[in-house]
Write an enzyme that holds these catalytic residues in place. Structure first.
Site, mmCIF file in Angstrom:
data_model
loop_
_atom_site.group_PDB
_atom_site.id
_atom_site.type_symbol
_atom_site.label_atom_id
_atom_site.label_comp_id
_atom_site.label_asym_id
_atom_site.label_seq_id
_atom_site.Cartn_x
_atom_site.Cartn_y
_atom_site.Cartn_z
ATOM 1 N N GLU A 198 -10.577 7.019 4.573
ATOM 2 C CA GLU A 198 -9.532 6.405 5.413
ATOM 3 C C GLU A 198 -9.585 6.959 6.837
ATOM 4 O OE1 GLU A 198 -5.726 5.765 3.470
ATOM 5 O OE2 GLU A 198 -6.631 5.879 1.492
ATOM 6 N N ASP A 216 0.860 -1.176 0.000
ATOM 7 C CA ASP A 216 0.000 0.000 0.000
ATOM 8 C C ASP A 216 0.906 1.239 0.000
ATOM 9 O OD1 ASP A 216 -2.142 1.729 0.053
ATOM 10 O OD2 ASP A 216 -3.197 0.714 1.665
HETATM 11 C C1 BGC Z 1 -4.059 7.859 -0.479
HETATM 12 C C2 BGC Z 1 -3.736 8.444 -1.762
HETATM 13 C C3 BGC Z 1 -3.829 9.901 -1.517
HETATM 14 C C4 BGC Z 1 -2.784 10.292 -0.481
HETATM 15 C C5 BGC Z 1 -2.887 11.725 -0.086
HETATM 16 C C6 BGC Z 1 -2.936 8.167 0.475
HETATM 17 O O1 BGC Z 1 -3.101 7.533 1.696
HETATM 18 O O2 BGC Z 1 -4.344 6.537 -0.679
HETATM 19 O O3 BGC Z 1 -4.607 7.983 -2.750
HETATM 20 O O4 BGC Z 1 -3.693 10.642 -2.691
HETATM 21 O O5 BGC Z 1 -2.867 9.525 0.677
HETATM 22 O O6 BGC Z 1 -1.882 12.043 0.825
HETATM 23 C C1 BGC Z 2 -5.156 3.128 0.370
HETATM 24 C C2 BGC Z 2 -5.396 2.105 -0.698
HETATM 25 C C3 BGC Z 2 -5.271 2.720 -2.065
HETATM 26 C C4 BGC Z 2 -3.937 3.419 -2.199
HETATM 27 C C5 BGC Z 2 -3.750 4.096 -3.539
HETATM 28 C C6 BGC Z 2 -3.916 3.921 0.131
HETATM 29 O O1 BGC Z 2 -3.875 5.010 1.003
HETATM 30 O O2 BGC Z 2 -5.070 2.477 1.628
HETATM 31 O O3 BGC Z 2 -6.660 1.529 -0.520
HETATM 32 O O4 BGC Z 2 -5.422 1.742 -3.036
HETATM 33 O O5 BGC Z 2 -3.821 4.388 -1.190
HETATM 34 O O6 BGC Z 2 -4.493 5.244 -3.649
#
Ligand code: BGC
Ligand code: BGC
Length: 630
Positions: A520, A312
């Site tokens: 999240e 991830d």
């Molecule tokens: C997310 C990304 C997002 C980024 C922003 C990550 O945890 O999955 O998709 O753009 O955080 O900081």
């Molecule tokens: C998330 C994932 C996601 C990735 C890419 C991460 O923060 O936990 O679910 O696929 O970002 O955006």
């Protein structure tokens, strides 16, 4: 001749030593007719041939997945990077129309083809409820709603439509489905979970994979699935995550519980041959999944998964100690979502191999899996999307499926005194800004990482996203609840008010309440009560003497004891997406009866959370009324 060559090489070596740049490995020239370019040969043979040309650095670069904002197409050419992703808020700078995506991704793909070895890239995105970052695409209900619908056939169809729309945009990898079994609804990712038990999660996850990869990975409108997050993301406990919440936290569950509840969906998923699996940010009894060789070995050896394992977003940073990249790779992760510092990634991992911290075999195994997937997907033969699928994005037909999904996801929690169905003869009051806010109806992972809201903003970043959306005209295509009701009844019969203080001649009020978008860890919350403004809306509508039909838009069950006595009917509508309005209207007017059943226990108070088998809650899992039985 031979002699001259060795003298030349000796000289070259000296020169490079003195200029401080020693080539690690000689790059062999690649003949135009190299075997790996020949589609008629078996994949194994092509991989072996390609391997014979690859330097260590080129292999390591294949293991890199880099965010689009951190690597330009020319970086892809120069370094031979294996994969690019667009994170939650990222994408083409020209806009998020499917044709912008197509052009953007093709540019990266062309750049990859121009690299020394010409290995195409995998391009990843989170199309977790339809291709929600493409303007005009079909946005489906989030998983919690699809869990209430609990219809594997529908799920497969949704996967298929999503794959077509994602491929149309030149993207070949979807970080979905999430098969988390969320056990604590305070978690900000509860809505990404189909339900609190594996019996609901497993078949729906499996059906969706079939839809995404239908016809085989080589088909132009198939995308690689990515089952996530392996595993136990839904097991993490309050207090162990980011800022004392749940997300990215730790679970105390025994191995047996971890197996029966959280591993179960992977057993079903692996049977569908998903191309990839993503590792979870969470841990089990202090052991972070990103370094958890024991459980990754179980995935390989016991479940028999032989596809690509990806980390991830900077997941290796969950680990402590030195060489955290090596720790992740040695635990069995094949590709690292870095997401940005790819130069140091290539340097560090290559050096780790030279120092014996990572074995060459481990690197070869990882890179073979990556190349195998690229060959299987036919990317060497058909690397570019050609635009022929663009007209398949957001079609009426797909919207029909979305409408069906909305309708089937609705759960009727209460229906007293025949409050429902409504009759078209009667005027209605529609109350609350959420009834006209498509961003609220879609939730997180919509255009931006944390979604957007045009009318109701409780968070700073939501405001920011909403302004960007307005400026860039990147709204989700669809119909809101207010618009659908207006279409159905005509404006004369609708009295709209933000706060419920004006119900006009109506005897019934539809009060739309719930949550504003989050994603999240930003959605972790220890207070799942209804907001003061929404409570006031319900009470106002009641004090005007109307029957109250509450429609709750939310990513999880909320504590509704305060409003329930004031409501005649209550509908849990989850995060319905594009077809929110039509799907909800179909049910309210009885064109189709309610069929959705709770896939999560609906708690009476915060004390009912987290879920235990003994929890009764306000409404149990499996609960859901029908109008005709009232
Ligand atoms: C997310 C990304 C997002 C980024 C922003 C990550 O945890 O999955 O998709 O753009 O955080 O900081
Ligand atoms: C998330 C994932 C996601 C990735 C890419 C991460 O923060 O936990 O679910 O696929 O970002 O955006």
């Amino acid at each position: 001749m031979k002699r001259t060559r060795s003298i030349f090489l000796l000289l070259l070596t000296f020169m490079l030593i003195f200029t401080g740049c020693i080539p690690r490995q000689e790059q062999q020239n690649i003949p135009d007719r190299a075997k790996y370019k020949n589609a008629d040969l078996p994949i194994e043979e092509r991989i072996n041939d390609l391997f014979s040309y690859m330097t260590l650095e080129e292999k390591v670069a294949q293991m890199a997945q880099v965010a689009n904002y951190a690597a330009s197409p020319s970086d892809v050419t120069d370094k031979g990077l294996g994969s690019i992703l667009s994170g939650g808020s990222d994408g083409p700078y020209s806009g998020f129309k499917p044709e912008n995506w197509l052009e953007f991704c093709n540019e990266y793909q062309k750049a990859a083809l121009e690299s020394r070895l010409g290995i195409p890239i995998l391009y990843g995105i989170d199309a977790v409820h339809g291709h929600a970052k493409a303007v005009g695409a079909t946005v489906f209900p989030h998983n919690i709603g699809l869990g209430a619908a609990n219809d594997p056939g529908l799920m497969e169809k949704i996967g298929r439509i999503t794959a077509v729309e994602v491929s149309a945009s030149g993207i070949n990898w979807n970080f979905s489905p999430c098969v988390a079994v969320a056990r604590d609804i305070r978690w900000g990712r509860t809505y990404e979970s189909f339900g609190e038990t594996p019996d609901i999660v497993s078949p729906l996850g499996a059906a969706y994979i079939r839809g995404l990869q239908a016809g085989g990975l080589g088909k132009r409108d198939s995308v690689a699935a990515c089952v996530k997050h392996y595993f136990g993301d839904g097991a993490a406990e309050w207090g162990t995550g980011i800022d004392g919440g749940i997300d990215q936290g730790d679970s105390k569950a025994t191995d047996e519980e971890m197996r029966t509840i959280h591993l179960a969906p992977y057993i079903e998923a692996v049977k569908q041959n998903p191309a990839t699996i993503m590792i979870s940010f969470s841990g089990i009894r202090g052991e972070e999944m990103h370094g958890n060789k024991k459980w990754i070995d179980i995935l390989r050896n016991e479940l028999g998964f032989d596809g690509l394992i990806v980390s991830d977003w900077a997941g290796h940073k969950q680990l402590n100690g030195s060489n955290i990249l090596a720790q992740s790779i040695n635990a069995g992760i094949d590709m690292i979502m870095i997401p940005d510092t790819f130069d140091s990634f290539i340097l560090e991992v290559s050096q780790n191999v030279r120092d014996g911290i990572i074995s060459e075999e481990r690197i070869n195994e990882a890179v073979r899996r990556i190349l195998k997937l690229k060959f299987e997907m036919g990317l060497f033969e058909n690397p570019l999307a050609d635009g022929t699928l663009l007209s398949s994005v957001g079609t009426d037909e797909s919207m029909k499926t979305a409408r069906e999904a909305v309708r089937k996801s609705l759960v009727l929690l209460k229906n007293n005194k025949n409050a429902l169905p409504l009759s078209e003869d009667d005027p209605v009051a529609v109350i609350g800004t959420k009834s006209k806010d498509m961003g609220v109806m879609c939730g997180g992972w919509t255009v931006y990482w944390g979604g957007y809201s045009m009318h109701e903003k409780l968070r700073g970043w939501l405001d920011d996203n909403s302004q960007k959306i307005k400026a860039q005209n990147m709204f989700v295509k669809g119909t809101t609840i207010l618009d659908s009701l207006t279409e159905r009844l005509g404006e004369d019969k609708i009295s709209y008010s933000d706060n419920g203080e004006n119900t006009g001649p109506a005897k019934k009020s539809i009060v739309v309440i719930g949550e504003v978008p989050y994603v999240e860890f930003t959605g972790d919350s220890n207070d799942l009560g209804i907001s003061e403004e929404d409570v006031a809306r319900v009470k106002n509508a009641r004090s005007k003497g109307t029957q109250v039909i509450a429609v709750i838009i939310s990513g999880r069950p909320l504590i509704i004891t305060e409003i329930e006595p004031y409501c005649d009917a209550i509908v849990a509508a989850w995060l319905p997406g594009s077809m929110a309005g039509p799907g909800i209207t179909d049910a309210l007017y009885g064109d189709h009866d309610f069929t959705g059943k709770l896939s999560f226990t609906w708690p009476r108070s915060m004390k009912d959370i987290p879920f235990k088998e003994s929890t009764k809650g306000m409404y149990p899992r499996g609960y859901g009324l029908q109008m005709k039985s009232e």
